[in-house]
Design an enzyme around this catalytic site. Sequence first.
Site, PDB file in Angstrom:
ATOM      1  N   THR A 184       0.832  -1.205   0.000  1.00 53.32           N
ATOM      2  CA  THR A 184       0.000   0.000   0.000  1.00 53.32           C
ATOM      3  C   THR A 184       0.869   1.259   0.000  1.00 53.32           C
ATOM      4  O   THR A 184       0.534   2.261  -0.606  1.00 53.32           O
ATOM      5  CB  THR A 184      -0.917   0.014   1.252  1.00 53.32           C
TER       6      THR A 184
ATOM      7  N   SER B 128       6.078   3.911   8.544  1.00 49.03           N
ATOM      8  CA  SER B 128       4.921   4.648   9.038  1.00 49.03           C
ATOM      9  C   SER B 128       4.628   4.373  10.509  1.00 49.03           C
ATOM     10  O   SER B 128       5.447   4.616  11.369  1.00 49.03           O
ATOM     11  CB  SER B 128       3.720   4.334   8.154  1.00 49.03           C
ATOM     12  N   HIS B 129       3.465   3.797  10.764  1.00 51.17           N
ATOM     13  CA  HIS B 129       2.986   3.597  12.132  1.00 51.17           C
ATOM     14  C   HIS B 129       3.426   2.252  12.703  1.00 51.17           C
ATOM     15  O   HIS B 129       3.069   1.921  13.826  1.00 51.17           O
ATOM     16  CB  HIS B 129       1.469   3.669  12.115  1.00 51.17           C
TER      17      HIS B 129
ATOM     18  N   ASP C  67       1.846   9.986  13.729  1.00 47.25           N
ATOM     19  CA  ASP C  67       2.452   8.649  13.706  1.00 47.25           C
ATOM     20  C   ASP C  67       3.961   8.683  13.435  1.00 47.25           C
ATOM     21  O   ASP C  67       4.579   9.745  13.429  1.00 47.25           O
ATOM     22  CB  ASP C  67       1.754   7.762  12.666  1.00 47.25           C
TER      23      ASP C  67
ATOM     24  N   ASP D  95       5.957   8.537  10.910  1.00 46.24           N
ATOM     25  CA  ASP D  95       6.535   9.405   9.879  1.00 46.24           C
ATOM     26  C   ASP D  95       5.760  10.704   9.689  1.00 46.24           C
ATOM     27  O   ASP D  95       6.021  11.446   8.741  1.00 46.24           O
ATOM     28  CB  ASP D  95       6.640   8.656   8.556  1.00 46.24           C
TER      29      ASP D  95
ATOM     30  N   ASP E 232       2.555  11.443   8.933  1.00 43.13           N
ATOM     31  CA  ASP E 232       1.487  11.704   7.969  1.00 43.13           C
ATOM     32  C   ASP E 232       0.096  11.412   8.529  1.00 43.13           C
ATOM     33  O   ASP E 232      -0.904  11.838   7.958  1.00 43.13           O
ATOM     34  CB  ASP E 232       1.725  10.972   6.631  1.00 43.13           C
ATOM     35  N   ARG E 233       0.019  10.702   9.649  1.00 46.05           N
ATOM     36  CA  ARG E 233      -1.307  10.438  10.235  1.00 46.05           C
ATOM     37  C   ARG E 233      -1.608  11.416  11.360  1.00 46.05           C
ATOM     38  O   ARG E 233      -0.700  11.996  11.947  1.00 46.05           O
ATOM     39  CB  ARG E 233      -1.350   9.024  10.821  1.00 46.05           C
TER      40      ARG E 233
ATOM     41  N   THR F 107      -7.878   2.295  -1.325  1.00 48.05           N
ATOM     42  CA  THR F 107      -7.077   2.618  -0.151  1.00 48.05           C
ATOM     43  C   THR F 107      -5.639   2.927  -0.550  1.00 48.05           C
ATOM     44  O   THR F 107      -5.051   2.233  -1.370  1.00 48.05           O
ATOM     45  CB  THR F 107      -7.096   1.415   0.810  1.00 48.05           C
TER      46      THR F 107
HETATM   47  C1  G1P Z   1      -3.128   1.394   5.841  1.00 45.50           C
HETATM   48  C2  G1P Z   1      -4.396   2.204   5.784  1.00 45.50           C
HETATM   49  C3  G1P Z   1      -4.431   3.032   4.531  1.00 45.50           C
HETATM   50  C4  G1P Z   1      -3.173   3.900   4.460  1.00 45.50           C
HETATM   51  C5  G1P Z   1      -1.942   3.044   4.607  1.00 45.50           C
HETATM   52  C6  G1P Z   1      -0.667   3.873   4.686  1.00 45.50           C
HETATM   53  O1  G1P Z   1      -3.070   0.522   4.750  1.00 45.50           O
HETATM   54  O2  G1P Z   1      -5.536   1.389   5.870  1.00 45.50           O
HETATM   55  O3  G1P Z   1      -5.591   3.815   4.509  1.00 45.50           O
HETATM   56  O4  G1P Z   1      -3.113   4.604   3.258  1.00 45.50           O
HETATM   57  O5  G1P Z   1      -2.021   2.252   5.791  1.00 45.50           O
HETATM   58  O6  G1P Z   1      -0.678   4.726   5.791  1.00 45.50           O
HETATM   59  P1  G1P Z   1      -3.477  -1.025   4.871  1.00 45.50           P
HETATM   60  O7  G1P Z   1      -2.649  -1.607   5.978  1.00 45.50           O
HETATM   61  O8  G1P Z   1      -4.928  -1.046   5.238  1.00 45.50           O
HETATM   62  O9  G1P Z   1      -3.199  -1.597   3.517  1.00 45.50           O
HETATM   63 ZN    ZN Z   2       2.530   7.189   8.364  1.00 49.79          ZN
END
Ligand code: G1P
Ligand code: ZN
Length: 562
Positions: A18, A113-114, A296, A298, A300-301, A363
Amino acid sequence: MNPRTVATTPFNDQKPGTSGLRKKVTVFQVANYLENFVQAIFDTIAAPAGSTLVVGGDGRYYNREAIQIILKIAAANGFGKVLVGQGGILSTPAASCVIRKYQTYGGIILSASHNPGGPDGDFGIKYNTANGGPAPEKITDTIFARSKALESYRIVDAPDVALDQQGSFSLGGMKVEVIDPVADYADLMESLFDFAAIRTLIKGGFRLCFDAMHAVTGPYAKEIIEKRLGAPAGTVINGVPLPDFGQGHPDPNLTYAHELVEIMYGASAAFDSAQATPTLLLPERSRRPDFGAASDGDGDRNMILGNHFFVNPSDSLAVIAANAALAPGYAKGLAGVARSMPTSGAADRVAAKLGIPCYETPTGWKFFGNLMDAGKVTLCGEESFGTGSDHVREKDGMWAVLFWLNILAKRGQSVEDIVHQHWAEYGRNVYSRHDYEGLPSDAAEGLMAHLKSQFASLPGQKFGSYTVKLFDDFSYTDPIDGSVSTGQGLRVIFEDGSRIVFRLSGTGTEGATLRIYLEAFESDAARQRMDAQEALGELISIAHELSQLKARTGREQPTVIT
Ligand code: G1P
Ligand code: ZN
């Protein structure tokens, strides 16, 4: 210094998900793993000799080592200049800002990211194009194909670049400019929002708390919230970025940002549900901040909280859209809005009222880029605590926080009152996401296959008060370049517009994560303040029944509820 060509063997698992390639740190530490992927990126993008690149990361474990490797491979591949954030740090939105401001060829962002960090945690890498946004699928697919055929990479042998001081350095003939990671970004924020109004609000006693979760936004929040907006020192908590995020899980939600949640809900408050009507006595309420926010790994959240109040991210997008004109950068109006498919339809209602288009995308932020580049949308959002606009091409945590502060300063109401008033005006899209993390992959895939086996039989069937209208696997045709993305989530849509969406996460690194998204519309003002879990109770049971959740996964309780 001559570039050296190193023979390598391809890895077959370097498919970006993603949001870039995410793996355990230990996987990235395998000899040539990172090198191969970086070479695959450079082969794919074929930047003209002398191009400029941006490189930065969220400071997680392995960030520094990875940056040195990338710089040496960039030098060997003919880049003329690389802009690197001091200490190797750039939040994802700041990287996007720098790519755009200095019109570089693109950028490499290092982040998972998170996801948790540290030697046993996660690491990630992604390529962003010249518009500042994540590379579209046609590029990531080519990178993946290239990675499977790679036989060598090029690298220069040179000492590491000192990343801790700003300045210009030379690496094998390539210029490395170590830049202030915060300044450009903070200036951009100041150009969009009414800092004077926010300063006045804070001066007047409005209290706020920002939890940087020991992740990348600490320095950004201190500069912007404490320095430029005048909030007292200590407003930013957990503000020092740490390679392992202080052993936390840097995801700003009600489960993982528990320190902030405790502050905003009061130490003695029994916190069982996000939307529970506040029942605490006033003296206790008055000790808590008026506004709480977290970001989060990085940056962005974002999570937005009021005093004992949680703003669902889908609602946050809608409230921002409805109040956008209050911020100077958006006073001229919005071209349109976009939301990911699983995000609630709250923003659609605002768009309809404003008479602007609302787009529904798969997404992942990469699907918003084309729409923003074409000037079709100004604001975008995802239910996963992601909100942003065309000021950059990434979602942006600090931006969302500042937008809320701008709205609060102009409206002079509490967070809770603003959301309640929004529901009263537009109706409430009652919404929740249930995540089941760490499932065995085969169980999760079996569950999805079982659901898919009901495509033909489900429409028309009645479940309690709900009748299934449509059941499909969401596909998207990009209105700008016509590219088609299939398999983007199973949607059960009921006659009254309520929805259940099932998706497997594309960002995890271990087992599978099932996400169940639940949404029902409530127009009756008397029922709008109900607890979301209670209001969605029937849909939750239907979701369990349709997916045979318990039988297939042994689980009934989600790991995270949003
Ligand atoms: C998740 C979130 C999605 C976001 C992505 C990156 O992806 O659901 O909305 O863009 O993290 O931050 P997922 O793990 O669901 O594929
Ligand atoms: Zn992030």
